[in-house]
Write a protein that holds these residues in place. Structure first.
Motif, PDB file in Angstrom:
ATOM      1  N   GLN A  71       0.819  -1.202   0.000  1.00  0.00           N
ATOM      2  CA  GLN A  71       0.000   0.000   0.000  1.00  0.00           C
ATOM      3  C   GLN A  71       0.860   1.262   0.000  1.00  0.00           C
ATOM      4  N   GLN A  72       1.941   1.252   0.771  1.00  0.00           N
ATOM      5  CA  GLN A  72       2.829   2.410   0.826  1.00  0.00           C
ATOM      6  C   GLN A  72       3.487   2.641  -0.531  1.00  0.00           C
ATOM      7  N   GLN A  73       3.930   1.577  -1.190  1.00  0.00           N
ATOM      8  CA  GLN A  73       4.557   1.715  -2.499  1.00  0.00           C
ATOM      9  C   GLN A  73       3.563   2.224  -3.543  1.00  0.00           C
ATOM     10  N   MET A  74       2.330   1.757  -3.467  1.00  0.00           N
ATOM     11  CA  MET A  74       1.303   2.226  -4.395  1.00  0.00           C
ATOM     12  C   MET A  74       1.040   3.719  -4.198  1.00  0.00           C
ATOM     13  N   LEU A  75       0.983   4.168  -2.956  1.00  0.00           N
ATOM     14  CA  LEU A  75       0.772   5.580  -2.673  1.00  0.00           C
ATOM     15  C   LEU A  75       1.934   6.421  -3.192  1.00  0.00           C
ATOM     16  N   GLN A  76       3.159   5.934  -2.982  1.00  0.00           N
ATOM     17  CA  GLN A  76       4.325   6.662  -3.487  1.00  0.00           C
ATOM     18  C   GLN A  76       4.305   6.733  -5.011  1.00  0.00           C
ATOM     19  N   GLN A  77       3.864   5.657  -5.664  1.00  0.00           N
ATOM     20  CA  GLN A  77       3.788   5.653  -7.119  1.00  0.00           C
ATOM     21  C   GLN A  77       2.737   6.645  -7.612  1.00  0.00           C
ATOM     22  N   GLN A  78       1.609   6.730  -6.932  1.00  0.00           N
ATOM     23  CA  GLN A  78       0.576   7.689  -7.316  1.00  0.00           C
ATOM     24  C   GLN A  78       1.072   9.119  -7.150  1.00  0.00           C
ATOM     25  N   ILE A  79       1.779   9.391  -6.057  1.00  0.00           N
ATOM     26  CA  ILE A  79       2.314  10.739  -5.835  1.00  0.00           C
ATOM     27  C   ILE A  79       3.325  11.101  -6.913  1.00  0.00           C
ATOM     28  N   LEU A  80       4.210  10.166  -7.261  1.00  0.00           N
ATOM     29  CA  LEU A  80       5.214  10.416  -8.294  1.00  0.00           C
ATOM     30  C   LEU A  80       4.559  10.643  -9.651  1.00  0.00           C
ATOM     31  N   THR A  81       3.532   9.862  -9.977  1.00  0.00           N
ATOM     32  CA  THR A  81       2.836  10.025 -11.253  1.00  0.00           C
ATOM     33  C   THR A  81       2.158  11.385 -11.323  1.00  0.00           C
ATOM     34  N   THR A  82       1.521  11.786 -10.242  1.00  0.00           N
ATOM     35  CA  THR A  82       0.869  13.095 -10.197  1.00  0.00           C
ATOM     36  C   THR A  82       1.888  14.214 -10.375  1.00  0.00           C
ATOM     37  N   TRP A  83       3.016  14.090  -9.720  1.00  0.00           N
ATOM     38  CA  TRP A  83       4.058  15.110  -9.839  1.00  0.00           C
ATOM     39  C   TRP A  83       4.585  15.197 -11.265  1.00  0.00           C
ATOM     40  N   MET A  84       4.815  14.028 -11.887  1.00  0.00           N
ATOM     41  CA  MET A  84       5.336  14.021 -13.252  1.00  0.00           C
ATOM     42  C   MET A  84       4.326  14.616 -14.230  1.00  0.00           C
ATOM     43  N   LEU A  85       3.036  14.316 -14.058  1.00  0.00           N
ATOM     44  CA  LEU A  85       2.021  14.910 -14.921  1.00  0.00           C
ATOM     45  C   LEU A  85       1.962  16.416 -14.748  1.00  0.00           C
ATOM     46  N   HIS A  86       2.127  16.855 -13.539  1.00  0.00           N
ATOM     47  CA  HIS A  86       2.141  18.299 -13.277  1.00  0.00           C
ATOM     48  C   HIS A  86       3.346  18.951 -13.947  1.00  0.00           C
ATOM     49  N   GLN A  87       4.494  18.308 -13.910  1.00  0.00           N
ATOM     50  CA  GLN A  87       5.694  18.851 -14.533  1.00  0.00           C
ATOM     51  C   GLN A  87       5.550  18.894 -16.057  1.00  0.00           C
ATOM     52  N   MET A  88       4.865  17.904 -16.617  1.00  0.00           N
ATOM     53  CA  MET A  88       4.701  17.862 -18.070  1.00  0.00           C
ATOM     54  C   MET A  88       3.751  18.950 -18.553  1.00  0.00           C
ATOM     55  N   SER A  89       2.822  19.369 -17.713  1.00  0.00           N
ATOM     56  CA  SER A  89       1.849  20.373 -18.140  1.00  0.00           C
ATOM     57  C   SER A  89       2.428  21.782 -18.106  1.00  0.00           C
ATOM     58  N   GLN A  90       3.560  21.982 -17.487  1.00  0.00           N
ATOM     59  CA  GLN A  90       4.162  23.305 -17.428  1.00  0.00           C
ATOM     60  C   GLN A  90       5.013  23.537 -18.676  1.00  0.00           C
ATOM     61  N   PRO A  91       4.966  24.780 -19.224  1.00  0.00           N
ATOM     62  CA  PRO A  91       5.790  25.054 -20.417  1.00  0.00           C
ATOM     63  C   PRO A  91       7.273  25.050 -20.054  1.00  0.00           C
ATOM     64  N   ALA A  92       8.088  24.678 -21.027  1.00  0.00           N
ATOM     65  CA  ALA A  92       9.533  24.621 -20.802  1.00  0.00           C
ATOM     66  C   ALA A  92      10.095  26.027 -20.744  1.00  0.00           C
ATOM     67  N   GLU A  93      11.088  26.207 -19.921  1.00  0.00           N
ATOM     68  CA  GLU A  93      11.734  27.508 -19.812  1.00  0.00           C
ATOM     69  C   GLU A  93      12.680  27.694 -20.998  1.00  0.00           C
ATOM     70  N   MET A  94      12.660  28.869 -21.561  1.00  0.00           N
ATOM     71  CA  MET A  94      13.488  29.132 -22.735  1.00  0.00           C
ATOM     72  C   MET A  94      14.969  29.189 -22.384  1.00  0.00           C
ATOM     73  N   ASP A  95      15.283  29.597 -21.168  1.00  0.00           N
ATOM     74  CA  ASP A  95      16.691  29.671 -20.771  1.00  0.00           C
ATOM     75  C   ASP A  95      17.303  28.286 -20.649  1.00  0.00           C
ATOM     76  N   ALA A  96      16.493  27.301 -20.305  1.00  0.00           N
ATOM     77  CA  ALA A  96      17.022  25.957 -20.101  1.00  0.00           C
ATOM     78  C   ALA A  96      17.234  25.214 -21.413  1.00  0.00           C
ATOM     79  N   MET A  97      16.615  25.677 -22.487  1.00  0.00           N
ATOM     80  CA  MET A  97      16.744  24.985 -23.769  1.00  0.00           C
ATOM     81  C   MET A  97      18.068  25.352 -24.437  1.00  0.00           C
ATOM     82  N   PRO A  98      18.714  24.406 -25.129  1.00  0.00           N
ATOM     83  CA  PRO A  98      19.978  24.732 -25.804  1.00  0.00           C
ATOM     84  C   PRO A  98      19.724  25.625 -27.022  1.00  0.00           C
TER      85      PRO A  98
END
Length: 164
Positions: free
Chosen positions: A122-149
């Motif tokens: 159960q603990q591992q499943m909860l950690q996986q859900q939190i990580l998935t939510t965080w990654m989806l949130h990161q993907m929805s944000q636009p990329a910073e122009m300074d970080a791009m080569p």
């Protein structure tokens, strides 16, 4: 007469030397007294500093002790205070039920009956859900122009290379 003048000059010279020695001795005693006064002042400042430090240290220790006693007293008062907390009573006749102090909820019984492996799962499943939510949130944000080569352009040489 010459002897008298020579004797007189010698007596005056010896008197001058004795006067100079007396002056230097008095000057040395004055400097010694001034050094003693300075040492006494330094000792007095040191004693005042040590007294202030001792008082501050005693106040800090007393404050810590009083705080610890106050925290212990409030903790004991909190422990002895009757609590009426509610919980959701599950089942076919689900309802909100007040629990008495010392009564364990049904959910606590369920958690106690679970094996350590299922709790870990159960603990591992909860950690996986939190990580998935965080990654989806990161993907929805636009990329910073300074970080791009930056795009690099290739220069075309007009001269022939050495192998041609």
């Amino acid at each position: 007469m010459i002897l008298f003048i020579i004797g007189f000059i010698l007596v005056i010279g010896l008197g001058g030397m004795w006067g100079l020695a007396s002056y230097e001795s008095a000057h040395a005693e004055a400097l010694q007294a001034q050094a003693l006064i300075t040492a006494n002042q330094a000792t007095q400042v040191s004693v005042v500093g040590q007294t202030v430090l001792s008082i501050v240290l005693a106040v800090v220790v007393l404050t810590i002790l009083i705080g610890a006693v106050a925290m212990l007293a409030s903790y004991k008062r909190w422990q002895n205070q009757p609590t009426q907390t509610g919980g959701w009573q599950s089942g076919p006749n689900a309802r909100w039920q007040l629990r008495r102090p010392g009564q364990i909820s049904d959910q606590g019984h369920q958690a106690l009956g679970m094996s350590p492996q299922s709790l870990l799962f159960q603990q591992q499943m909860l950690q996986q859900q939190i990580l998935t939510t965080w990654m989806l949130h990161q993907m929805s944000q636009p990329a910073e122009m300074d970080a791009m080569p930056e795009m690099q352009t290739l220069e075309i040489q007009s001269e022939p290379t050495w192998w041609e």
